[in-house]
Design a protein around this motif. Structure first.
Motif, mmCIF file in Angstrom:
data_model
loop_
_atom_site.group_PDB
_atom_site.id
_atom_site.type_symbol
_atom_site.label_atom_id
_atom_site.label_comp_id
_atom_site.label_asym_id
_atom_site.label_seq_id
_atom_site.Cartn_x
_atom_site.Cartn_y
_atom_site.Cartn_z
ATOM 1 N N ILE A 96 33.305 31.759 31.008
ATOM 2 C CA ILE A 96 32.665 31.767 29.684
ATOM 3 C C ILE A 96 31.189 31.402 29.823
ATOM 4 N N ARG A 97 30.899 30.414 30.630
ATOM 5 C CA ARG A 97 29.522 29.955 30.817
ATOM 6 C C ARG A 97 28.659 30.983 31.559
ATOM 7 N N ASP A 98 29.238 31.629 32.576
ATOM 8 C CA ASP A 98 28.423 32.407 33.517
ATOM 9 C C ASP A 98 28.513 33.924 33.384
ATOM 10 N N SER A 99 29.487 34.437 32.647
ATOM 11 C CA SER A 99 29.694 35.889 32.657
ATOM 12 C C SER A 99 29.626 36.489 31.255
ATOM 13 N N ALA A 100 28.562 37.240 31.006
ATOM 14 C CA ALA A 100 28.423 37.936 29.721
ATOM 15 C C ALA A 100 29.538 38.963 29.546
ATOM 16 N N ILE A 101 29.907 39.636 30.619
ATOM 17 C CA ILE A 101 30.983 40.631 30.556
ATOM 18 C C ILE A 101 32.285 39.968 30.127
ATOM 19 N N PHE A 102 32.572 38.792 30.668
ATOM 20 C CA PHE A 102 33.775 38.065 30.288
ATOM 21 C C PHE A 102 33.735 37.702 28.797
ATOM 22 N N ARG A 103 32.584 37.211 28.320
ATOM 23 C CA ARG A 103 32.452 36.843 26.899
ATOM 24 C C ARG A 103 32.634 38.052 25.990
ATOM 25 N N ILE A 104 32.108 39.195 26.388
ATOM 26 C CA ILE A 104 32.295 40.429 25.602
ATOM 27 C C ILE A 104 33.773 40.806 25.571
ATOM 28 N N GLY A 105 34.431 40.718 26.742
ATOM 29 C CA GLY A 105 35.866 41.013 26.805
ATOM 30 C C GLY A 105 36.666 40.127 25.870
ATOM 31 N N LEU A 106 36.289 38.845 25.788
ATOM 32 C CA LEU A 106 36.954 37.913 24.864
ATOM 33 C C LEU A 106 36.729 38.340 23.416
ATOM 34 N N LYS A 107 35.485 38.675 23.073
ATOM 35 C CA LYS A 107 35.147 39.070 21.689
ATOM 36 C C LYS A 107 35.970 40.258 21.216
ATOM 37 N N TYR A 108 36.172 41.205 22.113
ATOM 38 C CA TYR A 108 36.898 42.419 21.749
ATOM 39 C C TYR A 108 38.404 42.313 21.982
ATOM 40 N N GLY A 109 38.864 41.139 22.357
ATOM 41 C CA GLY A 109 40.299 40.939 22.534
ATOM 42 C C GLY A 109 40.867 41.601 23.777
ATOM 43 N N LEU A 110 39.999 41.971 24.707
ATOM 44 C CA LEU A 110 40.450 42.609 25.942
ATOM 45 C C LEU A 110 40.927 41.591 26.964
ATOM 46 N N ILE A 111 40.474 40.368 26.782
ATOM 47 C CA ILE A 111 40.820 39.271 27.688
ATOM 48 C C ILE A 111 41.333 38.124 26.844
ATOM 49 N N GLU A 112 42.329 37.450 27.353
ATOM 50 C CA GLU A 112 42.897 36.313 26.639
ATOM 51 C C GLU A 112 42.968 35.117 27.576
ATOM 52 N N ILE A 113 42.506 33.978 27.117
ATOM 53 C CA ILE A 113 42.610 32.749 27.905
ATOM 54 C C ILE A 113 43.900 32.061 27.509
ATOM 55 N N LYS A 114 44.676 31.695 28.502
ATOM 56 C CA LYS A 114 45.943 31.011 28.257
ATOM 57 C C LYS A 114 45.761 29.516 28.481
ATOM 58 N N ASP A 115 46.379 28.746 27.631
ATOM 59 C CA ASP A 115 46.402 27.300 27.818
ATOM 60 C C ASP A 115 47.577 27.011 28.751
ATOM 61 N N LYS A 116 47.300 27.090 30.036
ATOM 62 C CA LYS A 116 48.360 27.012 31.038
ATOM 63 C C LYS A 116 47.920 26.112 32.172
ATOM 64 N N LYS A 117 48.821 25.284 32.619
ATOM 65 C CA LYS A 117 48.543 24.409 33.755
ATOM 66 C C LYS A 117 48.806 25.173 35.051
ATOM 67 N N VAL A 118 47.950 24.988 36.026
ATOM 68 C CA VAL A 118 48.136 25.610 37.337
ATOM 69 C C VAL A 118 49.355 24.984 38.007
ATOM 70 N N GLU A 119 50.255 25.838 38.489
ATOM 71 C CA GLU A 119 51.416 25.368 39.246
ATOM 72 C C GLU A 119 51.453 26.118 40.567
ATOM 73 N N PHE A 120 51.412 25.390 41.654
ATOM 74 C CA PHE A 120 51.474 26.018 42.959
ATOM 75 C C PHE A 120 52.903 26.469 43.251
ATOM 76 N N TYR A 121 53.028 27.645 43.829
ATOM 77 C CA TYR A 121 54.330 28.230 44.146
ATOM 78 C C TYR A 121 55.146 27.300 45.038
ATOM 79 N N PHE A 122 54.519 26.685 46.038
ATOM 80 C CA PHE A 122 55.281 25.874 46.983
ATOM 81 C C PHE A 122 55.934 24.669 46.306
ATOM 82 N N LYS A 123 55.430 24.249 45.172
ATOM 83 C CA LYS A 123 56.034 23.120 44.448
ATOM 84 C C LYS A 123 57.263 23.557 43.657
ATOM 85 N N LYS A 124 57.374 24.872 43.410
ATOM 86 C CA LYS A 124 58.512 25.410 42.657
ATOM 87 C C LYS A 124 59.723 25.692 43.542
ATOM 88 N N ILE A 125 59.444 25.960 44.834
ATOM 89 C CA ILE A 125 60.562 26.344 45.710
ATOM 90 C C ILE A 125 61.160 25.153 46.432
#
Length: 125
Positions: A96-125
């Protein structure tokens, strides 16, 4: 000799050359997936990462090695798992801070930010 050359020499001296069998063992331990993101990878494309980097005191033993895709291994670099996780969580804010293309994608609904916590695969297995 500069600091980068000294660190490279240090890594080369300390780094263990894995056998084919050891690479297969690491690959199978993570079901042929990157231990970080979980992406399926071919064994020929697998990189072996030290969970705790050698430069920060990690051991060059199989229990400190993880199957990794190239992008996760490159991005993690010598970060601790906690620092790596934090850096990953900050990606949307940096985009959001550094990419105008990303901000445009957000404005037009082409990109969606998820409120998601990072989970490493190795912790799941």
């Amino acid at each position: 000799m500069n600091n980068k050359d000294i660190l490279k020499q240090y890594d080369e001296i300390k780094r263990k050359k894995l056998t084919k069998e050891e690479r297969i063992e690491i690959y199978n331990r993570f079901d042929g997936r990157c231990g970080y993101c979980g992406e399926k990878i071919d064994i020929k494309d697998m990189q072996v990462d030290h969970i705790v980097a050698l430069r920060v005191g990690g051991t060059d033993t199989l229990d400190n090695m993880i199957c990794s895709c190239r992008s996760c291994n490159h991005y993690k670099s010598t970060y601790t798992l906690e620092k790596f996780e934090k850096q990953l969580q900050e990606i949307p804010n940096r985009l959001i801070r550094d990419s105008a293309i990303f901000r445009i994608g957000l404005k037009y609904g082409l990109i969606e930010i998820k409120d998601k916590k990072v989970e490493f695969y190795f912790k799941k297995i």
